[in-house]
Design an enzyme around this catalytic site. Structure first.
Site, PDB file in Angstrom:
ATOM      1  N   MET A 136       0.823  -1.207   0.000  1.00  0.00           N
ATOM      2  CA  MET A 136       0.000   0.000   0.000  1.00  0.00           C
ATOM      3  C   MET A 136       0.858   1.259   0.000  1.00  0.00           C
ATOM      4  O   MET A 136       0.626   2.189  -0.776  1.00  0.00           O
ATOM      5  CB  MET A 136      -0.947  -0.003   1.190  1.00  0.00           C
ATOM      6  CG  MET A 136      -1.977  -1.097   1.151  1.00  0.00           C
ATOM      7  SD  MET A 136      -2.989  -1.092  -0.348  1.00  0.00           S
ATOM      8  CE  MET A 136      -3.822   0.489  -0.220  1.00  0.00           C
ATOM      9  N   VAL A 189       1.385   1.436   7.525  1.00  0.00           N
ATOM     10  CA  VAL A 189       2.008   0.236   8.082  1.00  0.00           C
ATOM     11  C   VAL A 189       0.943  -0.847   8.235  1.00  0.00           C
ATOM     12  O   VAL A 189      -0.231  -0.645   7.915  1.00  0.00           O
ATOM     13  CB  VAL A 189       2.693   0.542   9.440  1.00  0.00           C
ATOM     14  CG1 VAL A 189       3.744   1.631   9.270  1.00  0.00           C
ATOM     15  CG2 VAL A 189       1.685   0.943  10.509  1.00  0.00           C
ATOM     16  N   LYS A 230       0.384   0.951  14.763  1.00  0.00           N
ATOM     17  CA  LYS A 230      -0.015   2.249  14.223  1.00  0.00           C
ATOM     18  C   LYS A 230       0.071   3.344  15.291  1.00  0.00           C
ATOM     19  O   LYS A 230       0.510   4.469  15.014  1.00  0.00           O
ATOM     20  CB  LYS A 230      -1.430   2.169  13.636  1.00  0.00           C
ATOM     21  CG  LYS A 230      -1.509   1.384  12.331  1.00  0.00           C
ATOM     22  CD  LYS A 230      -2.919   1.360  11.790  1.00  0.00           C
ATOM     23  CE  LYS A 230      -3.030   0.545  10.508  1.00  0.00           C
ATOM     24  NZ  LYS A 230      -2.359   1.169   9.356  1.00  0.00           N
ATOM     25  N   HIS A 277      -8.308   5.884   3.478  1.00  0.00           N
ATOM     26  CA  HIS A 277      -8.168   4.477   3.113  1.00  0.00           C
ATOM     27  C   HIS A 277      -8.130   4.322   1.592  1.00  0.00           C
ATOM     28  O   HIS A 277      -9.152   4.470   0.916  1.00  0.00           O
ATOM     29  CB  HIS A 277      -9.337   3.678   3.712  1.00  0.00           C
ATOM     30  CG  HIS A 277      -9.345   2.239   3.326  1.00  0.00           C
ATOM     31  ND1 HIS A 277     -10.521   1.509   3.246  1.00  0.00           N
ATOM     32  CD2 HIS A 277      -8.348   1.376   2.998  1.00  0.00           C
ATOM     33  CE1 HIS A 277     -10.241   0.277   2.886  1.00  0.00           C
ATOM     34  NE2 HIS A 277      -8.932   0.168   2.725  1.00  0.00           N
TER      35      HIS A 277
END
Length: 307
Positions: free
Chosen positions: A21, A97, A104, A147
């Site tokens: 990501m 992460v 986090k 997100h």
């Protein structure tokens, strides 16, 4: 020290986490002309991440989406690091992460110490409370949920979530960045799983139950959902793409925070993760993948009887 008025786009964007990501987000930011700081805890992880970005750029070239010059320029805008210290220059940070709340929180504590006071702190979490992440910082108003979907370059959606402390300025700054990156925004309240994964992950989990109970083969489960609901990928192939470890983590967040047995993670999903069969990124999940192939071609499947 960098600073940013909330109404302006960032000049320097920092990405914490060089996994699939973080690398995808770094690539699209660099292609949009932003200076990107990419950090992870170990040199080999960061170097591996740079390799992932180069391969993704190469795929974009093959598809004629970008030119070789575009790719070369984008790589030149990405500065790798094994420390968060360079984030002192950042206008906007995206934490990407692993989907682990304590991990986090630790990252956000460090970001709170090193980033400029006006820097926005966004989390790419797909399920964890933005309010709780923000609460470990001294300036929780600047924390927002952002997100991205996988694969980042291809999926058009970004899901924004506002925590209890998130200011309008921080939220709109995140919206502006997402739209500048060419993404469509949907908005969720700060609830476990937000909108997208609150709906999607139970479906994936149920597909694992169907596989575990022998209701259908993996191929038939995916075929039924693809052709019956116009999904591009069936739920099991999609789970492999997301990462089975991520799917399991999200189901555990839903189960723990919503206290409803309908969110209980399927034992077979947990067993695959225990075995290290995480999907595309490991070459083996519900299906096998040719990791040297650009197409991630399915070659063979696992079933409950193979365990």
């Amino acid at each position: 020290m960098a600073s940013m008025a909330y109404q302006h786009l960032p000049h320097v964007i920092a990405i914490a986490g060089a996994g699939q990501m973080g690398c995808g987000i770094s690539m699209i930011c660099a292609l949009k002309g932003m200076s990107v700081l990419l950090s992870d805890r170990k040199h080999d992880i960061v170097q591996h991440g740079l390799g992932i970005i180069q391969r993704m750029l190469d795929k974009q070239i093959k598809k004629a989406v970008i030119t070789p010059d575009d790719a070369h320029a984008a790589m030149g805008r990405i500065s790798p690091s094994v420390s968060l210290e360079p984030f002192r220059q950042a206008d906007f940070v995206i934490e990407a992460v692993s989907e682990d709340e304590e991990l986090k929180k630790n990252v956000f504590r460090k970001l709170d110490q090193v980033t400029p006071v006006q820097c926005i702190l966004a989390s790419n979490t797909s399920s964890i409370s933005i309010t709780r992440l923000a609460a470990v910082t001294s300036k929780p108003h600047r924390v927002v949920g952002m997100h991205f979907m996988h694969p980042v370059a291809e999926m058009p959606l970004v899901e924004l979530a506002r925590g209890m402390h998130t200011s309008n300025g921080s939220f709109e700054a995140a919206r502006s960045v997402a739209e500048h990156l060419g993404k469509t925004v949907c908005v969720s309240e700060d609830r476990p799983g937000f909108v997208l994964y609150r709906v999607l992950m139970p479906m994936i989990n149920e597909a694992f139950y169907c596989m575990m109970e022998g209701t259908g083969t993996p191929e038939d489960i995916d075929k039924g959902l693809r052709l019956g609901t116009a999904m591009k990928l069936g739920p099991l192939k999609l789970a492999d793409s997301i990462g089975l470890d991520t799917c399991l983590s999200i189901m555990r967040v839903l189960h723990q925070n919503l206290a409803d047995s309908k969110y209980r993670p399927c034992p077979l999903l947990a067993q695959y993760v225990d075995a290290g069969w995480l999907g595309v990124k490991t070459g083996k999940g519900v299906f096998y993948y040719d990791r040297d192939s650009d197409s991630d071609r399915v070659r063979e499947r696992h079933s409950l009887s193979s365990l």
